[in-house]
Design a protein around this motif. Structure first.
Motif, PDB file in Angstrom:
ATOM      1  N   ARG A  52       0.834  -1.206   0.000  1.00 52.91           N
ATOM      2  CA  ARG A  52       0.000   0.000   0.000  1.00 52.91           C
ATOM      3  C   ARG A  52       0.870   1.258   0.000  1.00 52.91           C
ATOM      4  NH1 ARG A  52      -1.524   2.630   4.519  1.00 52.91           N
ATOM      5  NH2 ARG A  52      -1.142   0.799   5.812  1.00 52.91           N
ATOM      6  N   ILE A  53       1.898   1.261   0.838  1.00 50.71           N
ATOM      7  CA  ILE A  53       2.776   2.434   0.915  1.00 50.71           C
ATOM      8  C   ILE A  53       3.578   2.595  -0.370  1.00 50.71           C
ATOM      9  CG2 ILE A  53       4.792   3.376   2.109  1.00 50.71           C
ATOM     10  CD1 ILE A  53       3.617   2.112   4.693  1.00 50.71           C
ATOM     11  N   ALA A  54       4.091   1.496  -0.908  1.00 51.35           N
ATOM     12  CA  ALA A  54       4.872   1.561  -2.143  1.00 51.35           C
ATOM     13  C   ALA A  54       4.027   2.085  -3.302  1.00 51.35           C
ATOM     14  CB  ALA A  54       5.440   0.187  -2.476  1.00 51.35           C
ATOM     15  N   SER A  55       2.768   1.661  -3.353  1.00 45.91           N
ATOM     16  CA  SER A  55       1.912   2.100  -4.451  1.00 45.91           C
ATOM     17  C   SER A  55       1.628   3.590  -4.380  1.00 45.91           C
ATOM     18  CB  SER A  55       0.599   1.316  -4.443  1.00 45.91           C
ATOM     19  OG  SER A  55      -0.195   1.644  -3.316  1.00 45.91           O
ATOM     20  N   ALA A  56       1.672   4.158  -3.170  1.00 45.45           N
ATOM     21  CA  ALA A  56       1.404   5.592  -3.004  1.00 45.45           C
ATOM     22  C   ALA A  56       2.632   6.450  -3.260  1.00 45.45           C
ATOM     23  CB  ALA A  56       0.889   5.851  -1.595  1.00 45.45           C
ATOM     24  N   ALA A  57       3.821   5.856  -3.157  1.00 47.89           N
ATOM     25  CA  ALA A  57       5.046   6.658  -3.222  1.00 47.89           C
ATOM     26  C   ALA A  57       5.184   7.399  -4.553  1.00 47.89           C
ATOM     27  CB  ALA A  57       6.256   5.755  -2.987  1.00 47.89           C
ATOM     28  N   ALA A  58       4.933   6.712  -5.664  1.00 50.61           N
ATOM     29  CA  ALA A  58       5.107   7.349  -6.971  1.00 50.61           C
ATOM     30  C   ALA A  58       4.148   8.518  -7.153  1.00 50.61           C
ATOM     31  CB  ALA A  58       4.919   6.321  -8.081  1.00 50.61           C
ATOM     32  N   SER A  59       2.879   8.314  -6.803  1.00 50.44           N
ATOM     33  CA  SER A  59       1.902   9.387  -6.988  1.00 50.44           C
ATOM     34  C   SER A  59       2.164  10.538  -6.030  1.00 50.44           C
ATOM     35  CB  SER A  59       0.482   8.853  -6.797  1.00 50.44           C
ATOM     36  OG  SER A  59       0.289   8.364  -5.480  1.00 50.44           O
ATOM     37  N   MET A  60       2.592  10.236  -4.806  1.00 52.10           N
ATOM     38  CA  MET A  60       2.919  11.293  -3.851  1.00 52.10           C
ATOM     39  C   MET A  60       4.040  12.174  -4.406  1.00 52.10           C
ATOM     40  SD  MET A  60       1.341  11.374  -0.779  1.00 52.10           S
ATOM     41  CE  MET A  60       0.458  10.349   0.396  1.00 52.10           C
ATOM     42  N   ARG A  61       5.081  11.551  -4.888  1.00 51.15           N
ATOM     43  CA  ARG A  61       6.224  12.322  -5.393  1.00 51.15           C
ATOM     44  C   ARG A  61       5.862  13.049  -6.696  1.00 51.15           C
ATOM     45  NH1 ARG A  61       9.678   7.739  -3.293  1.00 51.15           N
ATOM     46  NH2 ARG A  61      10.800   8.637  -1.521  1.00 51.15           N
ATOM     47  N   ALA A  62       5.032  12.409  -7.518  1.00 53.23           N
ATOM     48  CA  ALA A  62       4.630  13.058  -8.763  1.00 53.23           C
ATOM     49  C   ALA A  62       3.816  14.321  -8.492  1.00 53.23           C
ATOM     50  CB  ALA A  62       3.823  12.085  -9.619  1.00 53.23           C
ATOM     51  N   ASN A  63       2.992  14.262  -7.468  1.00 55.74           N
ATOM     52  CA  ASN A  63       2.117  15.393  -7.163  1.00 55.74           C
ATOM     53  C   ASN A  63       2.776  16.447  -6.286  1.00 55.74           C
ATOM     54  OD1 ASN A  63      -0.181  14.509  -8.593  1.00 55.74           O
ATOM     55  ND2 ASN A  63      -0.714  13.102  -6.941  1.00 55.74           N
ATOM     56  N   TYR A  64       3.691  16.022  -5.415  1.00 51.75           N
ATOM     57  CA  TYR A  64       4.190  16.939  -4.391  1.00 51.75           C
ATOM     58  C   TYR A  64       5.699  17.114  -4.387  1.00 51.75           C
ATOM     59  CZ  TYR A  64      -0.550  16.135  -2.861  1.00 51.75           C
ATOM     60  OH  TYR A  64      -1.918  16.018  -2.823  1.00 51.75           O
ATOM     61  N   GLY A  65       6.412  16.428  -5.296  1.00 54.20           N
ATOM     62  CA  GLY A  65       7.838  16.687  -5.409  1.00 54.20           C
ATOM     63  C   GLY A  65       8.694  15.483  -5.076  1.00 54.20           C
ATOM     64  N   GLN A  66       9.765  15.340  -5.827  1.00 53.37           N
ATOM     65  CA  GLN A  66      10.672  14.212  -5.639  1.00 53.37           C
ATOM     66  C   GLN A  66      11.484  14.333  -4.356  1.00 53.37           C
ATOM     67  OE1 GLN A  66      10.743  11.480  -7.663  1.00 53.37           O
ATOM     68  NE2 GLN A  66       8.977  12.454  -8.649  1.00 53.37           N
ATOM     69  N   GLN A  67      11.429  15.498  -3.694  1.00 56.10           N
ATOM     70  CA  GLN A  67      12.221  15.684  -2.477  1.00 56.10           C
ATOM     71  C   GLN A  67      11.649  14.915  -1.293  1.00 56.10           C
ATOM     72  OE1 GLN A  67      10.031  17.846  -3.598  1.00 56.10           O
ATOM     73  NE2 GLN A  67       8.746  18.449  -1.875  1.00 56.10           N
ATOM     74  N   MET A  68      10.448  14.380  -1.419  1.00 55.72           N
ATOM     75  CA  MET A  68       9.814  13.687  -0.300  1.00 55.72           C
ATOM     76  C   MET A  68      10.553  12.391   0.011  1.00 55.72           C
ATOM     77  SD  MET A  68       5.782  12.640   0.110  1.00 55.72           S
ATOM     78  CE  MET A  68       5.276  14.310  -0.339  1.00 55.72           C
ATOM     79  N   THR A  69      10.997  12.236   1.232  1.00 51.27           N
ATOM     80  CA  THR A  69      11.753  11.047   1.620  1.00 51.27           C
ATOM     81  C   THR A  69      10.834   9.848   1.813  1.00 51.27           C
ATOM     82  OG1 THR A  69      11.568  11.455   3.998  1.00 51.27           O
ATOM     83  CG2 THR A  69      13.410  12.514   2.828  1.00 51.27           C
ATOM     84  N   ASP A  70      11.432   8.657   1.797  1.00 50.77           N
ATOM     85  CA  ASP A  70      10.660   7.443   2.075  1.00 50.77           C
ATOM     86  C   ASP A  70      10.018   7.517   3.456  1.00 50.77           C
ATOM     87  OD1 ASP A  70      11.408   6.424  -0.361  1.00 50.77           O
ATOM     88  OD2 ASP A  70      12.964   5.103   0.443  1.00 50.77           O
ATOM     89  N   GLU A  71      10.762   8.053   4.412  1.00 51.58           N
ATOM     90  CA  GLU A  71      10.245   8.148   5.785  1.00 51.58           C
ATOM     91  C   GLU A  71       9.045   9.089   5.856  1.00 51.58           C
ATOM     92  OE1 GLU A  71      14.234   6.590   5.712  1.00 51.58           O
ATOM     93  OE2 GLU A  71      13.418   8.468   4.917  1.00 51.58           O
ATOM     94  N   ALA A  72       9.049  10.155   5.058  1.00 54.34           N
ATOM     95  CA  ALA A  72       7.909  11.074   5.026  1.00 54.34           C
ATOM     96  C   ALA A  72       6.678  10.375   4.462  1.00 54.34           C
ATOM     97  CB  ALA A  72       8.250  12.306   4.198  1.00 54.34           C
ATOM     98  N   ILE A  73       6.866   9.592   3.412  1.00 53.50           N
ATOM     99  CA  ILE A  73       5.735   8.875   2.810  1.00 53.50           C
ATOM    100  C   ILE A  73       5.163   7.868   3.795  1.00 53.50           C
ATOM    101  CG2 ILE A  73       5.103   7.238   0.999  1.00 53.50           C
ATOM    102  CD1 ILE A  73       7.112   8.756  -0.813  1.00 53.50           C
ATOM    103  N   ILE A  74       6.024   7.178   4.512  1.00 49.27           N
ATOM    104  CA  ILE A  74       5.551   6.222   5.522  1.00 49.27           C
ATOM    105  C   ILE A  74       4.743   6.938   6.593  1.00 49.27           C
ATOM    106  CG2 ILE A  74       6.306   4.683   7.379  1.00 49.27           C
ATOM    107  CD1 ILE A  74       8.650   3.880   5.527  1.00 49.27           C
ATOM    108  N   ALA A  75       5.217   8.107   7.042  1.00 50.55           N
ATOM    109  CA  ALA A  75       4.496   8.866   8.066  1.00 50.55           C
ATOM    110  C   ALA A  75       3.133   9.322   7.569  1.00 50.55           C
ATOM    111  CB  ALA A  75       5.327  10.062   8.511  1.00 50.55           C
TER     112      ALA A  75
END
Length: 259
Positions: free
Chosen positions: A189-212
């Protein structure tokens, strides 16, 4: 706790949030279900959900979320789907998506999530949907399903409010809330969200931020409850003054769920 979780291919975080002890007895299992959205449900998933004989679905998402990801229902489903029209997250985004804007680090993600939880109990459309939820629990027979997009923030708050009103212990309330972090396949679930999160909000988002953002933490729920207590003193007062859950409605809900 993981015995509560049902494994589906396209529905995340599907689980029973009954079965907890209260001062009046034990909440019956098999009546209270919670999950994420069902737009990606497979035919086998829908068969599995249908076997639970769910009579009422409470959809905590907003109108935009329903348009983008309409939930699939089994062909034999003849129950009722309840929601108030409008945007329950205060925008066209789910809470965790809304929190992601401008976030790069885990610390920023946690701060953004806590800020969202301060206001979540007071969002107008969500209040109206939660009011429908508690009314349904008091008046409708059969099992119910409570869900939002990820089944973790709006759904987690709603389940925690019900548990609190029924007298479930604080440790069990928190354990149920935190079960999101291990239910089903959270890594996928988290992995599937990572690409869209970064696409929408920036590649600077860390893995730890996405998990949070895609998980839940005790401080998030503590923040919501603290916000409620600051305004209303306790959860019962909030429920009565905001969600139309007075003593009679609490007793009606308990009579249907506890035994």
């Amino acid at each position: 706790m993981n015995e509560r979780v049902l494994s589906f291919q396209g529905i995340h975080n599907f689980r029973d949030y009954g079965g907890y002890h209260t001062p009046s007895g034990k909440i019956r299992a098999g009546l209270l279900w919670r999950s994420g959205q069902h737009g990606d449900a497979t035919a086998d998933d829908l068969d599995g959900v249908a076997s639970l004989r769910i009579a009422t679905i409470i959809d905590l998402r907003g109108d935009s979320e329903r348009r983008v990801a309409p939930c699939r229902r089994h062909g034999a489903f003849d129950g009722t789907v309840l929601f108030a029209p409008g945007e329950t997250a205060g925008s066209k985004l789910a809470p965790h998506q809304q929190a992601a804007k401008g976030v790069a680090t885990a610390e920023e993600a946690r701060a953004a999530m806590q800020e969202l939880y301060v206001s979540m109990p007071y969002r107008d459309v969500l209040i109206r949907t939660l009011t429908l939820y508690f009314k349904a629990l008091a008046t409708r027979d059969g099992a119910s399903l409570l869900h939002c997009l990820a089944g973790k923030d709006r759904t987690g708050l709603a389940a925690a409010l019900l548990h609190s009103l029924l007298g479930v212990g604080e440790d069990d309330i928190m354990a149920d809330y935190l079960l999101t972090n291990t239910a089903g396949n959270p890594e996928r679930r988290i992995a599937s969200a990572a690409a869209s999160m970064r696409a929408n909000y920036g590649q600077q988002m860390t893995d730890e931020a996405i998990i949070a953002l895609m998980s839940v933490e005790a401080d998030y729920l503590h923040t919501a409850f603290a916000s409620i207590r600051e305004r209303h003193g306790n959860i019962q007062n909030y429920a009565e003054q905001v969600l139309e859950v007075d003593g009679a409605r609490r007793e009606a809900i308990a009579a249907r769920l506890i035994g």
